[in-house]
Enzyme design. Structure first.
Site, short mmCIF file in Angstrom:
data_model
loop_
_atom_site.label_atom_id
_atom_site.label_comp_id
_atom_site.label_asym_id
_atom_site.label_seq_id
_atom_site.Cartn_x
_atom_site.Cartn_y
_atom_site.Cartn_z
N ARG A 105 0.84 -1.21 0.00
CA ARG A 105 0.00 0.00 0.00
C ARG A 105 0.87 1.25 0.00
O ARG A 105 2.08 1.18 0.09
CB ARG A 105 -0.97 0.00 1.18
CG ARG A 105 -0.29 0.06 2.52
CD ARG A 105 -1.30 0.14 3.66
NE ARG A 105 -0.62 -0.04 4.94
CZ ARG A 105 -1.24 -0.05 6.11
NH1 ARG A 105 -2.55 0.08 6.19
NH2 ARG A 105 -0.56 -0.21 7.23
N ASN A 143 -5.22 7.54 4.05
CA ASN A 143 -4.95 6.83 5.29
C ASN A 143 -3.50 7.01 5.68
O ASN A 143 -2.60 6.68 4.89
CB ASN A 143 -5.23 5.33 5.13
CG ASN A 143 -5.16 4.58 6.45
OD1 ASN A 143 -6.11 4.61 7.24
ND2 ASN A 143 -4.04 3.93 6.72
N GLU A 144 -3.27 7.56 6.86
CA GLU A 144 -1.92 7.69 7.42
C GLU A 144 -0.91 8.17 6.39
O GLU A 144 0.01 7.43 6.01
CB GLU A 144 -1.46 6.36 8.03
CG GLU A 144 -2.20 5.98 9.29
CD GLU A 144 -1.54 4.84 10.05
OE1 GLU A 144 -0.73 4.11 9.47
OE2 GLU A 144 -1.87 4.69 11.24
N GLU A 315 -7.68 4.91 15.33
CA GLU A 315 -7.37 3.48 15.46
C GLU A 315 -6.69 3.26 16.81
O GLU A 315 -5.64 3.84 17.08
CB GLU A 315 -6.42 3.03 14.34
CG GLU A 315 -6.97 3.23 12.95
CD GLU A 315 -6.00 2.77 11.85
OE1 GLU A 315 -5.00 2.09 12.16
OE2 GLU A 315 -6.23 3.11 10.68
N TRP A 323 3.14 -6.00 13.55
CA TRP A 323 4.21 -5.35 12.79
C TRP A 323 5.43 -4.92 13.58
O TRP A 323 6.40 -4.46 13.01
CB TRP A 323 3.65 -4.14 12.03
CG TRP A 323 2.75 -3.25 12.83
CD1 TRP A 323 1.39 -3.29 12.84
CD2 TRP A 323 3.12 -2.21 13.75
NE1 TRP A 323 0.88 -2.33 13.70
CE2 TRP A 323 1.93 -1.65 14.26
CE3 TRP A 323 4.35 -1.68 14.18
CZ2 TRP A 323 1.93 -0.60 15.19
CZ3 TRP A 323 4.34 -0.63 15.10
CH2 TRP A 323 3.14 -0.11 15.59
N GLU A 363 -2.19 -8.57 7.41
CA GLU A 363 -2.45 -8.33 8.84
C GLU A 363 -3.25 -9.45 9.51
O GLU A 363 -3.96 -9.22 10.48
CB GLU A 363 -3.13 -6.96 9.00
CG GLU A 363 -2.15 -5.85 8.68
CD GLU A 363 -2.74 -4.45 8.73
OE1 GLU A 363 -3.95 -4.31 8.92
OE2 GLU A 363 -1.95 -3.50 8.56
N GLN A 364 -3.11 -10.68 9.00
CA GLN A 364 -3.87 -11.78 9.58
C GLN A 364 -3.47 -12.07 11.02
O GLN A 364 -4.23 -12.68 11.77
CB GLN A 364 -3.75 -13.03 8.72
CG GLN A 364 -2.32 -13.43 8.43
CD GLN A 364 -2.27 -14.62 7.49
OE1 GLN A 364 -2.32 -15.75 7.93
NE2 GLN A 364 -2.18 -14.37 6.19
N MET A 365 -2.26 -11.63 11.45
CA MET A 365 -1.84 -11.87 12.83
C MET A 365 -2.16 -10.67 13.74
O MET A 365 -1.69 -10.62 14.88
CB MET A 365 -0.33 -12.16 12.88
CG MET A 365 0.11 -13.34 12.06
SD MET A 365 -0.71 -14.87 12.57
CE MET A 365 0.17 -15.19 14.10
N HIS A 366 -2.92 -9.72 13.23
CA HIS A 366 -3.27 -8.51 13.99
C HIS A 366 -4.64 -8.71 14.63
O HIS A 366 -5.62 -9.01 13.96
CB HIS A 366 -3.31 -7.33 13.02
CG HIS A 366 -3.42 -5.98 13.65
ND1 HIS A 366 -4.48 -5.58 14.44
CD2 HIS A 366 -2.57 -4.93 13.60
CE1 HIS A 366 -4.27 -4.33 14.82
NE2 HIS A 366 -3.13 -3.91 14.33
C1 GAL Z 1 -2.25 1.44 10.87
C2 GAL Z 1 -3.04 1.48 9.58
C3 GAL Z 1 -4.07 0.37 9.51
C4 GAL Z 1 -3.47 -0.93 9.95
C5 GAL Z 1 -2.91 -0.78 11.33
C6 GAL Z 1 -2.32 -2.06 11.88
O1 GAL Z 1 -1.01 2.02 10.72
O2 GAL Z 1 -3.69 2.71 9.41
O3 GAL Z 1 -4.54 0.28 8.20
O4 GAL Z 1 -2.47 -1.29 9.06
O5 GAL Z 1 -1.91 0.18 11.31
O6 GAL Z 1 -1.78 -1.88 13.16
#
Ligand code: GAL
Length: 634
Positions: A105, A143-144, A315, A323, A363-366
């Site tokens: 992304r 986004n960010e 968020e 991550w 992000e499956q482990m999030h």
């Molecule tokens: C943020 C992002 C989200 C997601 C999240 C995961 O930085 O805006 O899309 O990736 O982290 O922690």
């Protein structure tokens, strides 16, 4: 104001049949906002011009009709593959010239005109279609910005745009040569189109060139966002928000903030502790499952300033992330504590990321508030607890702080370009002062560098600020409290040259920085009394009264009761001592909080938060680990 909770949701990730149940469960958990859409471009428009928005209409209806307010994101952080086919040169390039291509992304360069056209086009399509939709209660742009180091791009598009930016700013190459000092090493230019981006030079580029590139890059992000904001405003009255990040300083958030209605940020306390706060292993061990006790608070205060009073958490970490170098679970209670920290600092809304954990892709482990099998994850109960507490609490109004701390993005860029010693970080310098103030139990306002009115404050700190702005200088003239400048304040021109007269050149203060030195982290310089100077020390000349000295008798803090200059970076002990004395002298009431305990006042309450792993007691308040308590102010 009544505070609220929300969640980030990706209807495009789930079968449509489960949307109604998801929405009902959100409402049942006490959530009132849901953010959607920000990564969904490939399903909104799978082929150029082939708009498939019926699913989004239905998703908005389902969520809205269940009682949720929708925040709709423009999807420009994730352009679909076909956009890259249309504009093969739209990708950013890193400093080595490598293409930062498709497959994750944020794969675009802010300067690419073709991509900007696409960004305006998709924004207008969404704005037109949903601008008057009663369920759309806010918009998120992109986004960010800056995530994954995406502000600085060394692409051809960036080079052309940079040359145009320079020609507008300097008008002639001769003026630019003079401003930058290009006579040094024969770096003079005859034409603007000869000027390269400041990468791939043999050794360091001219710092003025590097700083100009950073200013330009920041302007590109701000103007990219402004294009979207202008379009959204044409079609909608709903507030515009962007979700900023923790320790993302590559663009001027204050500049962007004036184009939006609400600032928000994405708070990942455990991820940040490992990869962004910058403290050593002992600190990381102590706060491994709680997050740094001051990092979130600092950003809460920063983004309250960026949003000119209106800010959210867009968020909030709901469980382990995926991550950081290691990704522990939050201590039970921390999701609740982080939300209360935000409300204590004046957040209007706290949204959690994300509703359900995705079983696929990056992000499956999030964690989410639900597991991939839709069973509630531990975070959900904490969200419900906060919702219940909010409904019982009186309205939470933001308290006016008595301490101001100036934060300036350009100073961060300048000292990254010219650190003068590897340990000099502007962000860390400001953050360590913030931490010391917070440990003294004080509420702090972060102030932009062009603040015009200091009258609410008893004490203002302006460390490391590159050049003092005219508004700040005139605010100081009439200010009745105390300002402490330095170290390294007002030490360069805006072109990153040494000032004439020599710094700090602060009106009414007879002090000159005759020389600076940086030194090894393991060789701090002892100060008289207690504590040390670390990383950075200045030799101060002049007749200003000396208020503190090094162990060898050299002045380190000079000035009178109103304007003072600090000539070194203080370690924790020295910082505590100097700031505590300053607070007492200006009529503030610092307190000594036990390790891990923090306090933030609202207008009516003191809120106490225990970031420690042990129970604490303080002034009649007893808190378990991750505990939160509020006490009415007397
Ligand atoms: C943020 C992002 C989200 C997601 C999240 C995961 O930085 O805006 O899309 O990736 O982290 O922690």
């Amino acid at each position: 104001m009544k505070r609220s909770l929300g969640v980030c949701y990706y209807p495009e990730h789930w079968p449509e049949e489960i949307w109604p149940e998801d929405a009902a469960r959100m409402v049942d958990a006490g959530l009132s906002w849901v953010r959607i859409g920000e990564f969904a471009w490939s399903v909104m428009e799978p082929k150029p011009g082939d708009l498939q928005l019926d699913w989004l209409d239905r998703a908005i209806d389902v969520l809205g009709n269940t009682g949720l307010k929708v925040i709709l994101g423009t999807p420009t952080a994730t352009p679909p593959r076909w956009v890259g086919t249309k504009y093969p040169d739209m990708y950013a390039r890193d400093a080595l010239g490598n293409v930062r291509g498709f497959g994750s992304r944020r794969h675009y360069c802010f300067s690419h005109e073709g991509y900007r056209t696409e960004s305006r086009r998709i924004t207008e399509i969404l704005a037109k279609r949903y601008g008057q939709n009663p369920h759309i209660a806010a918009w998120q742009t992109d986004n960010e910005y800056g995530c994954h180091d995406t502000v600085l791009s060394y692409s051809d598009a960036a080079k052309t745009a940079f040359q145009n930016w320079l020609s507008q700013k300097y008008q002639s190459p001769q003026a630019l040569n003079k401003a930058w000092g290009n006579v040094f090493w024969s770096m003079d230019y005859a034409e603007f189109n000869e000027i390269e981006l400041p990468n791939l030079t043999v050794t360091e580029p001219n710092p003025a060139h590097a700083l100009a590139f950073r200013r330009f890059s920041s302007d590109q992000v701000v103007s990219f966002n402004r294009e979207q904001a202008d379009i959204l405003r044409k079609y909608s009255d709903a507030p515009l928000i962007h979700n900023y990040m923790g320790r993302e300083t590559d663009f001027d958030h204050f500049a962007m903030g004036t184009d939006l209605d609400i600032a928000s940020w994405d708070s990942y306390p455990l991820g940040f502790l490992e990869d962004r706060v910058g403290d050593g292993p002992a600190h990381q061990r102590a706060f491994a499952q709680q997050g740094d006790p001051d990092f979130q608070a600092f950003h809460n205060d920063l983004y309250r300033a960026v949003g000119r009073g209106r800010w959210w958490i867009m968020e909030q970490q709901p469980g382990p992330v995926n991550w950081a170098p290691v990704n522990p679970s939050p201590l039970p209670g921390m999701c609740r504590l982080w939300a209360w920290e935000a409300f204590a600092h004046g957040a209007e809304t706290v949204c959690f990321f994300r509703w359900r954990q995705a079983p696929f892709a990056q992000e499956q482990m999030h964690a989410g508030l639900l597991r991939p099998d839709s069973v509630a994850a531990p975070g959900l109960d904490e969200v419900k607890a906060v919702a219940a507490e909010l409904s019982q609490m009186p309205d939470v109004e933001t308290a006016q702080a008595r301490v101001g701390l100036v934060f300036d993005y350009a100073s961060e860029w300048a000292w990254k370009v010219q650190p003068q010693g590897k340990d000099f970080s502007y962000f860390r310098l400001v953050f360590e002062i913030y931490r010391a103030l917070r440990k003294l139990g004080l509420d702090v306002d972060i102030l932009p560098p062009d603040t015009k009115d200091l009258s609410p404050y008893n004490l203002v700190l302006a460390p490391g600020i590159l050049s003092l702005s005219d508004p700040l200088l005139s605010a100081i003239k009439t200010f009745e409290g105390r300002v402490i400048f330095g170290p390294r304040a007002n030490s360069k021109t805006t072109e990153l040259s040494i000032t004439d007269p020599l710094p700090p050149a602060i009106p009414g203060l007879d002090v000159t920085v005759a020389r600076v030195e940086t030194f090894r982290a393991d060789q701090p310089r002892p100060l008289e009394g207690c504590g040390h100077a670390k990383h950075w020390m200045e030799e101060l000349e002049g007749n200003a009264p000396v208020l503190a000295r090094s162990a060898t008798g050299a002045p380190v803090l000079v000035g009178d009761t109103k304007v003072q200059y600090l000539g070194c970076w203080l370690d924790e002990d020295a910082m505590h001592r100097v700031l505590k004395n300053a607070c007492l002298e200006v009529g503030l009431a610092p307190i000594e909080l036990p390790d891990g305990l923090r306090r933030r006042g609202t207008r009516s309450h003191d809120i106490y938060l225990n970031y420690g792993v042990d129970p604490v007691e303080h002034d009649g308040i007893a808190l378990e680990p991750a505990g939160v308590a509020w006490r009415e102010k007397t």
